[in-house]
Design a protein around this motif. Structure first.
Motif, mmCIF file in Angstrom:
data_model
loop_
_atom_site.group_PDB
_atom_site.id
_atom_site.type_symbol
_atom_site.label_atom_id
_atom_site.label_comp_id
_atom_site.label_asym_id
_atom_site.label_seq_id
_atom_site.Cartn_x
_atom_site.Cartn_y
_atom_site.Cartn_z
ATOM 1 N N GLN A 83 0.836 -1.202 0.000
ATOM 2 C CA GLN A 83 0.000 0.000 0.000
ATOM 3 C C GLN A 83 0.872 1.254 0.000
ATOM 4 O O GLN A 83 0.578 2.223 -0.710
ATOM 5 C CB GLN A 83 -0.917 0.006 1.215
ATOM 6 C CG GLN A 83 -1.870 1.194 1.224
ATOM 7 C CD GLN A 83 -2.637 1.312 2.520
ATOM 8 O OE1 GLN A 83 -2.149 0.929 3.581
ATOM 9 N NE2 GLN A 83 -3.863 1.824 2.447
ATOM 10 N N THR A 84 1.964 1.221 0.782
ATOM 11 C CA THR A 84 2.883 2.359 0.815
ATOM 12 C C THR A 84 3.506 2.600 -0.555
ATOM 13 O O THR A 84 3.694 3.741 -0.982
ATOM 14 C CB THR A 84 3.985 2.116 1.857
ATOM 15 O OG1 THR A 84 3.380 1.917 3.144
ATOM 16 C CG2 THR A 84 4.941 3.286 1.942
ATOM 17 N N GLU A 85 3.814 1.513 -1.261
ATOM 18 C CA GLU A 85 4.424 1.614 -2.586
ATOM 19 C C GLU A 85 3.400 1.909 -3.675
ATOM 20 O O GLU A 85 3.778 2.111 -4.832
ATOM 21 C CB GLU A 85 5.166 0.312 -2.913
ATOM 22 C CG GLU A 85 6.325 0.001 -1.963
ATOM 23 C CD GLU A 85 6.918 -1.375 -2.216
ATOM 24 O OE1 GLU A 85 6.365 -2.114 -3.060
ATOM 25 O OE2 GLU A 85 7.928 -1.719 -1.574
ATOM 26 N N ASP A 86 2.107 1.915 -3.312
ATOM 27 C CA ASP A 86 1.029 2.124 -4.282
ATOM 28 C C ASP A 86 1.129 1.124 -5.429
ATOM 29 O O ASP A 86 0.929 1.456 -6.604
ATOM 30 C CB ASP A 86 1.062 3.558 -4.823
ATOM 31 C CG ASP A 86 -0.253 3.953 -5.492
ATOM 32 O OD1 ASP A 86 -1.298 3.416 -5.092
ATOM 33 O OD2 ASP A 86 -0.222 4.774 -6.431
ATOM 34 N N ALA A 87 1.414 -0.116 -5.061
ATOM 35 C CA ALA A 87 1.666 -1.165 -6.057
ATOM 36 C C ALA A 87 0.367 -1.789 -6.542
ATOM 37 O O ALA A 87 -0.660 -1.779 -5.843
ATOM 38 C CB ALA A 87 2.573 -2.235 -5.464
ATOM 39 N N VAL A 88 0.411 -2.323 -7.750
ATOM 40 C CA VAL A 88 -0.695 -3.094 -8.316
ATOM 41 C C VAL A 88 -0.396 -4.565 -8.094
ATOM 42 O O VAL A 88 0.692 -5.047 -8.419
ATOM 43 C CB VAL A 88 -0.871 -2.810 -9.822
ATOM 44 C CG1 VAL A 88 -1.963 -3.696 -10.409
ATOM 45 C CG2 VAL A 88 -1.206 -1.343 -10.046
ATOM 46 N N VAL A 89 -1.355 -5.308 -7.513
ATOM 47 C CA VAL A 89 -1.165 -6.726 -7.220
ATOM 48 C C VAL A 89 -2.288 -7.528 -7.864
ATOM 49 O O VAL A 89 -3.362 -6.992 -8.164
ATOM 50 C CB VAL A 89 -1.132 -6.983 -5.700
ATOM 51 C CG1 VAL A 89 0.044 -6.273 -5.054
ATOM 52 C CG2 VAL A 89 -2.431 -6.547 -5.040
ATOM 53 N N LYS A 90 -2.023 -8.800 -8.076
ATOM 54 C CA LYS A 90 -3.048 -9.698 -8.610
ATOM 55 C C LYS A 90 -3.760 -10.387 -7.448
ATOM 56 O O LYS A 90 -3.144 -10.804 -6.480
ATOM 57 C CB LYS A 90 -2.409 -10.748 -9.522
ATOM 58 C CG LYS A 90 -2.068 -10.267 -10.916
ATOM 59 C CD LYS A 90 -3.339 -9.991 -11.713
ATOM 60 C CE LYS A 90 -3.031 -9.692 -13.178
ATOM 61 N NZ LYS A 90 -2.602 -10.885 -13.907
ATOM 62 N N GLY A 91 -5.083 -10.493 -7.560
ATOM 63 C CA GLY A 91 -5.873 -11.179 -6.550
ATOM 64 C C GLY A 91 -6.903 -12.074 -7.199
ATOM 65 O O GLY A 91 -7.364 -11.816 -8.322
ATOM 66 N N LYS A 92 -7.292 -13.121 -6.487
ATOM 67 C CA LYS A 92 -8.264 -14.081 -7.007
ATOM 68 C C LYS A 92 -9.625 -13.831 -6.371
ATOM 69 O O LYS A 92 -9.753 -13.793 -5.145
ATOM 70 C CB LYS A 92 -7.802 -15.505 -6.715
ATOM 71 C CG LYS A 92 -8.683 -16.580 -7.326
ATOM 72 C CD LYS A 92 -8.104 -17.953 -7.042
ATOM 73 C CE LYS A 92 -8.926 -19.059 -7.675
ATOM 74 N NZ LYS A 92 -8.362 -20.393 -7.403
ATOM 75 N N VAL A 93 -10.647 -13.660 -7.206
ATOM 76 C CA VAL A 93 -12.002 -13.447 -6.708
ATOM 77 C C VAL A 93 -12.543 -14.771 -6.183
ATOM 78 O O VAL A 93 -12.636 -15.754 -6.928
ATOM 79 C CB VAL A 93 -12.921 -12.886 -7.817
ATOM 80 C CG1 VAL A 93 -14.333 -12.697 -7.289
ATOM 81 C CG2 VAL A 93 -12.362 -11.577 -8.353
ATOM 82 N N VAL A 94 -12.908 -14.800 -4.896
ATOM 83 C CA VAL A 94 -13.354 -16.054 -4.272
ATOM 84 C C VAL A 94 -14.815 -16.015 -3.864
ATOM 85 O O VAL A 94 -15.403 -17.056 -3.556
ATOM 86 C CB VAL A 94 -12.480 -16.390 -3.045
ATOM 87 C CG1 VAL A 94 -11.042 -16.648 -3.462
ATOM 88 C CG2 VAL A 94 -12.531 -15.266 -2.005
ATOM 89 N N ASN A 95 -15.423 -14.813 -3.871
ATOM 90 C CA ASN A 95 -16.828 -14.735 -3.473
ATOM 91 C C ASN A 95 -17.425 -13.437 -4.002
ATOM 92 O O ASN A 95 -16.712 -12.480 -4.309
ATOM 93 C CB ASN A 95 -16.957 -14.790 -1.951
ATOM 94 C CG ASN A 95 -18.377 -15.113 -1.504
ATOM 95 O OD1 ASN A 95 -19.249 -15.396 -2.327
ATOM 96 N ND2 ASN A 95 -18.620 -15.074 -0.203
#
Length: 402
Positions: free
Chosen positions: A172-184
């Motif tokens: 969050q501090t780095e304002d990074a873009v991350v990949k996440g998996k939608v589970v619900n």
């Protein structure tokens, strides 16, 4: 019996004395008793002396004759003794596993146990899936005690959980873009798993036309909006991540994507959470009658950005421009993937040259712009070829009629 006593008394009256054999028989018990008593006294004296000497050594030189130092002794105590309170981190070695967890040697008096549900922050079917095998030495945290045998209950999940929150705060501090998996998916938004933690994505922060059900089990990009470990609040934004990715979609740039779906007119490619269209006419220089013979859902390929309409959210793609030779996308797609950046650079150079020539042609008819094209083909300020003192028009011959 009366006769015997009478005879004994008669014998004594006439001066009878016992024989030597009888005298020896009577002396044997007395001698034995004295000998046993003397032996016991000697043993008592020996033990007393030994204890007195030992006491004196302990008082004056307690470590004399000991093969290790006091520091080594305390180190040994530290090795085999530790704080067994809940929340304490301890190191141990896995020496056996079963379907329900793993047994851990804590170099203490009892064996500790790692339940399957505490083996990993992710859901696993067995501890081996989480990399927990006999011989693994790891740091665990004590989370309880088994009342049946007083053995400790350990956890790796708790340690990984703390590390995951720390990682999210850093991202969050780095304002990074991350990949996440939608589970619900629910009425308020989506639930996505990022770095092993479950975060909430409000529908206002989702930038896609797909429904929640259609996004289930898909990986899409996110940015962190709120990371609060104390309140167990993790809020994510898909919209912010897409906006950043769109800013990076320069015309002529090469990106890696995966085929989402195949249509008769082309293929939709996922490029970092954004869906772009690879039209059938932009797949190859050679004519393609059936796209399924070239591409399949899930294929990974490199594509060039042809156009990007941010207002309408449309991205046009091409692999045709990346072919080293016409038809390579059909006959040798691996070569197209390997040469993609090189071919894109060549394409951009051709486009730049064409644009420069177009601007030069335009400037030839617009001298008021203040720019001109030199004989070397270089654009620059409009300059006069006249000498500083000017021309002597008196010497100019009169024009002759042809």
């Amino acid at each position: 019996m009366t006769m015997t006593m009478a005879m004994t008394a008669s014998q004594l009256q006439w001066g009878w004395r016992p024989t030597l054999k009888q005298q020896r028989r009577r002396m044997v018990p007395v001698v034995c008793s004295i000998a046993i008593e003397n032996t016991q006294n000697k043993e008592r004296a020996r033990l007393k002396k030994m204890f007195e000497e030992a006491y004196e050594r302990c008082r004056t030189a307690p470590t004399e004759g000991v093969s290790f130092t006091y520091e080594q002794f305390t180190d040994a105590l530290d090795k085999y003794d530790f704080d067994a309170e809940i929340g304490t981190k301890v190191k141990g070695t896995v020496f056996a596993t079963d379907a329900s967890g793993a047994y851990v040697d804590m170099t203490a008096k009892s064996t500790a146990y790692l339940p399957l549900q505490e083996a990993c922050i992710h859901k696993v079917k067995n501890v081996e899936e989480a990399g927990i095998v006999p011989g693994l030495r790891e740091e665990f945290v004590i989370i309880g005690e088994n009342e049946a045998d007083d053995s400790l209950i350990l956890s790796l999940r708790s340690i990984q959980y703390d590390l995951a929150w720390e990682r999210c705060r850093q991202l969050q501090t780095e304002d990074a873009v991350v990949k996440g998996k939608v589970v619900n998916a629910n009425k308020g938004g989506l639930v996505a798993q990022v770095e092993g933690l479950k975060g909430f994505v409000p529908f206002s922060q989702i930038s896609t036309k797909l429904t929640g059900e259609e996004l289930l089990e898909k990986e899409i990009p996110f940015k962190f909006v709120e990371v609060d470990e104390e309140q167990s609040r993790l809020v994510l934004s898909h919209r912010k991540a897409v906006a950043e990715n769109q800013g990076q979609l320069g015309i002529g740039s090469v990106v890696t994507g995966s085929v989402q779906s195949i249509k008769p007119y082309g293929a939709f490619i996922d490029i970092g959470g954004i869906s772009g269209l690879l039209h059938v006419s932009q797949i190859s220089h050679d004519r393609i009658t059936d796209i399924a013979t070239v591409l399949q859902p899930g294929d990974i390929l490199k594509v060039m950005i042809l156009s990007h309409d941010r207002g309408r959210g449309r991205v046009s793609l091409s692999t045709k421009k990346l072919e080293p030779t016409p038809g390579d996308m059909i006959r040798n797609p691996k070569l197209v993937f390997e040469k993609a950046e090189e071919m894109a650079q060549t394409f951009r150079q051709r486009i730049a040259q064409a644009e420069a020539m177009a601007r030069a042609d335009m400037l030839r008819f617009q001298p008021e712009s203040g720019l001109t094209l030199s004989s070397d083909g270089i654009l620059g300020p409009l300059a006069s070829d006249l000498p500083p003192e000017g021309l002597d028009l008196s010497e100019v011959p009169a024009a002759e009629d042809s």
